[in-house]
Design a protein around this motif. Structure first.
Motif, PDB file in Angstrom:
ATOM      1  N   ASP A   1      -3.340   1.007  -7.746  1.00 39.00           N
ATOM      2  CA  ASP A   1      -2.522   2.154  -8.163  1.00 39.00           C
ATOM      3  C   ASP A   1      -2.634   3.316  -7.174  1.00 39.00           C
ATOM      4  OD1 ASP A   1      -5.087   3.019  -8.664  1.00 39.00           O
ATOM      5  OD2 ASP A   1      -4.803   3.364 -10.808  1.00 39.00           O
TER       6      ASP A   1
ATOM      7  N   GLU B   1       2.147  -1.396  -5.435  1.00 34.32           N
ATOM      8  CA  GLU B   1       1.893  -0.972  -6.814  1.00 34.32           C
ATOM      9  C   GLU B   1       1.214   0.382  -6.948  1.00 34.32           C
ATOM     10  OE1 GLU B   1       2.868  -3.025  -9.999  1.00 34.32           O
ATOM     11  OE2 GLU B   1       4.163  -3.061  -8.224  1.00 34.32           O
ATOM     12  N   ILE B   2       1.250   1.223  -5.908  1.00 38.57           N
ATOM     13  CA  ILE B   2       0.659   2.549  -6.098  1.00 38.57           C
ATOM     14  C   ILE B   2       1.466   3.277  -7.182  1.00 38.57           C
ATOM     15  CG2 ILE B   2      -0.152   2.620  -3.700  1.00 38.57           C
ATOM     16  CD1 ILE B   2       1.936   4.884  -3.267  1.00 38.57           C
ATOM     17  N   SER B   3       0.762   3.982  -8.044  1.00 40.29           N
ATOM     18  CA  SER B   3       1.403   4.599  -9.218  1.00 40.29           C
ATOM     19  C   SER B   3       0.987   6.063  -9.363  1.00 40.29           C
ATOM     20  CB  SER B   3       1.026   3.818 -10.478  1.00 40.29           C
ATOM     21  OG  SER B   3       1.405   2.465 -10.361  1.00 40.29           O
ATOM     22  N   PRO B   4       1.441   6.933  -8.472  1.00 36.59           N
ATOM     23  CA  PRO B   4       1.124   8.361  -8.587  1.00 36.59           C
ATOM     24  C   PRO B   4       1.708   8.935  -9.870  1.00 36.59           C
ATOM     25  CG  PRO B   4       2.817   7.982  -6.929  1.00 36.59           C
ATOM     26  CD  PRO B   4       2.299   6.646  -7.313  1.00 36.59           C
TER      27      PRO B   4
ATOM     28  N   ARG C   1       2.801  11.575  -5.357  1.00 36.62           N
ATOM     29  CA  ARG C   1       3.297  10.422  -4.605  1.00 36.62           C
ATOM     30  C   ARG C   1       3.356  10.732  -3.109  1.00 36.62           C
ATOM     31  NH1 ARG C   1       8.108   9.792  -6.792  1.00 36.62           N
ATOM     32  NH2 ARG C   1       9.175  11.089  -5.268  1.00 36.62           N
TER      33      ARG C   1
ATOM     34  N   THR D   1       0.792   8.873  -0.487  1.00 38.71           N
ATOM     35  CA  THR D   1       1.358   8.042   0.574  1.00 38.71           C
ATOM     36  C   THR D   1       0.940   8.546   1.951  1.00 38.71           C
ATOM     37  OG1 THR D   1       3.290   7.547  -0.811  1.00 38.71           O
ATOM     38  CG2 THR D   1       3.501   7.123   1.547  1.00 38.71           C
TER      39      THR D   1
ATOM     40  N   ASN E   1       3.620   1.131  -0.635  1.00 38.37           N
ATOM     41  CA  ASN E   1       4.811   1.047  -1.483  1.00 38.37           C
ATOM     42  C   ASN E   1       4.493   1.337  -2.946  1.00 38.37           C
ATOM     43  OD1 ASN E   1       7.744   0.179  -1.332  1.00 38.37           O
ATOM     44  ND2 ASN E   1       7.036  -1.125  -2.995  1.00 38.37           N
ATOM     45  N   GLU E   2       5.329   2.162  -3.539  1.00 39.47           N
ATOM     46  CA  GLU E   2       5.155   2.537  -4.944  1.00 39.47           C
ATOM     47  C   GLU E   2       5.539   1.390  -5.865  1.00 39.47           C
ATOM     48  OE1 GLU E   2       6.366   6.350  -7.810  1.00 39.47           O
ATOM     49  OE2 GLU E   2       7.303   6.066  -5.841  1.00 39.47           O
TER      50      GLU E   2
ATOM     51  N   ASP F   1       7.451  -0.752  -8.422  1.00 36.71           N
ATOM     52  CA  ASP F   1       8.898  -0.808  -8.569  1.00 36.71           C
ATOM     53  C   ASP F   1       9.263  -2.050  -9.362  1.00 36.71           C
ATOM     54  OD1 ASP F   1      11.583  -0.290  -8.246  1.00 36.71           O
ATOM     55  OD2 ASP F   1      11.497  -0.104  -6.057  1.00 36.71           O
TER      56      ASP F   1
END
Length: 288
Positions: A192, A239-242, A248, A252, A270-271, A273
């Motif tokens: 995350d 899967e980063i989830s700020p 975000r 990043t 990449n966030e 999605d």
């Protein structure tokens, strides 16, 4: 008289034009041959693939009610990565030396998760030619079940050890597990983006070994860079989830700066999605 004067001039001009055109044609041919040679060299010299997937087994696995379970998102991503690996294997299985593995760091202490993790490692470089097909088939038949066991075991135990992604890179564990000489080394990280591991919590002014909301709110914050030399590693972080648009952008930037300063020349942060968009990101990165 006028006609007699211009006739030899026209003949000479025509001859010169033929010579010039021949010269240009010759250069174009040499260029085409050179381009073709480069293409062939790249194809023949294609490196085997060393493809690793690092799973963050922290409490990110528990999401808000109504959201798609993180386990479902992660397994869809891992399946996509493995399908890419599988397609490569099918092209020339007998000579294939590719390597695929799924792992986590640190390793949780509960149940038999460490033993299961060993079954998520497929190294065709160590398999004899006649055993490669069998090795791929056996792995294909069991890895999904083993993945599910790891996720459900972790969530049921609720022993969140955190994710020491910073330590994994800083203590050069990544070199041992994810980099092979003569290979294209690709590391896919599922996290995350909130990197935190209590035993490795370090603060040096505005530099940290972790990423938390409070560090993201500091416009001067960055991750501590303890090493370089990662030019042979490609990193795809998914899967980063700020928690907000502001976080975000900061998250990043901090992660991108960190990878760049360690020498990683190809990376994407990449966030989280929808699966179709994430699969496109994966495919484009791996094909590159």
């Amino acid at each position: 008289m006028k006609h007699d004067f211009w006739t030899p001039v026209i003949v000479v001009a025509a001859a010169l034009l033929v010579v010039l055109m021949g010269g240009c044609t010759g250069k174009a041919t040499q260029k085409d041959e050179k381009s073709a040679h480069v293409d062939v060299t790249v194809e023949v010299g294609d490196k085997p693939l060393n493809l690793s997937v690092y799973i963050d087994l922290s409490d990110r696995l528990i999401k808000q009610p109504g959201a798609v379970p993180q386990m479902e998102n992660d397994t869809a991503i891992i399946n996509c990565v493995f399908e890419f690996f599988l397609d490569r294997c099918k092209k020339n299985i007998l000579k294939n030396e590719d390597h695929f593995q799924v792992f986590f760091y640190p390793v949780p202490t509960h149940s038999n998760i460490n033993l299961i993790a060993k079954s998520l490692n497929l190294d065709l470089g160590k398999a004899g030619a006649t055993m490669k097909k069998k090795a791929v088939k056996e792995f294909q038949n069991t890895y999904k079940e083993n993945l599910e066991t790891i996720y459900t075991s972790t969530m049921n135990s609720k022993k969140w050890v955190g994710s020491d992604i910073w330590g994994f890179f800083s203590n050069k564990k990544v070199d041992q597990l994810c980099i092979k000489d003569g290979y294209r080394n690709v590391l896919v990280i599922l996290t995350d983006g909130y990197l935190f591991y209590e035993p490795n919590k370090i603060k040096q002014g505005n530099q940290y070994s972790y990423i938390l909301p409070q560090t993201l709110n500091n416009p001067k914050s960055s991750l501590i860079v303890k090493r370089g030399g990662l030019e042979e590693l490609e990193v795809l972080m998914l899967e980063i989830s700020p928690k907000s648009p502001t976080e975000r952008e900061r998250m990043t930037q901090i992660l991108s700066d960190w990878f760049s300063q360690m020498g990683v020349q190809k990376f994407v942060v990449n966030e989280a999605d929808v699966s179709a968009n994430t699969e496109a990101v994966i495919t484009n990165f791996l094909k590159g």
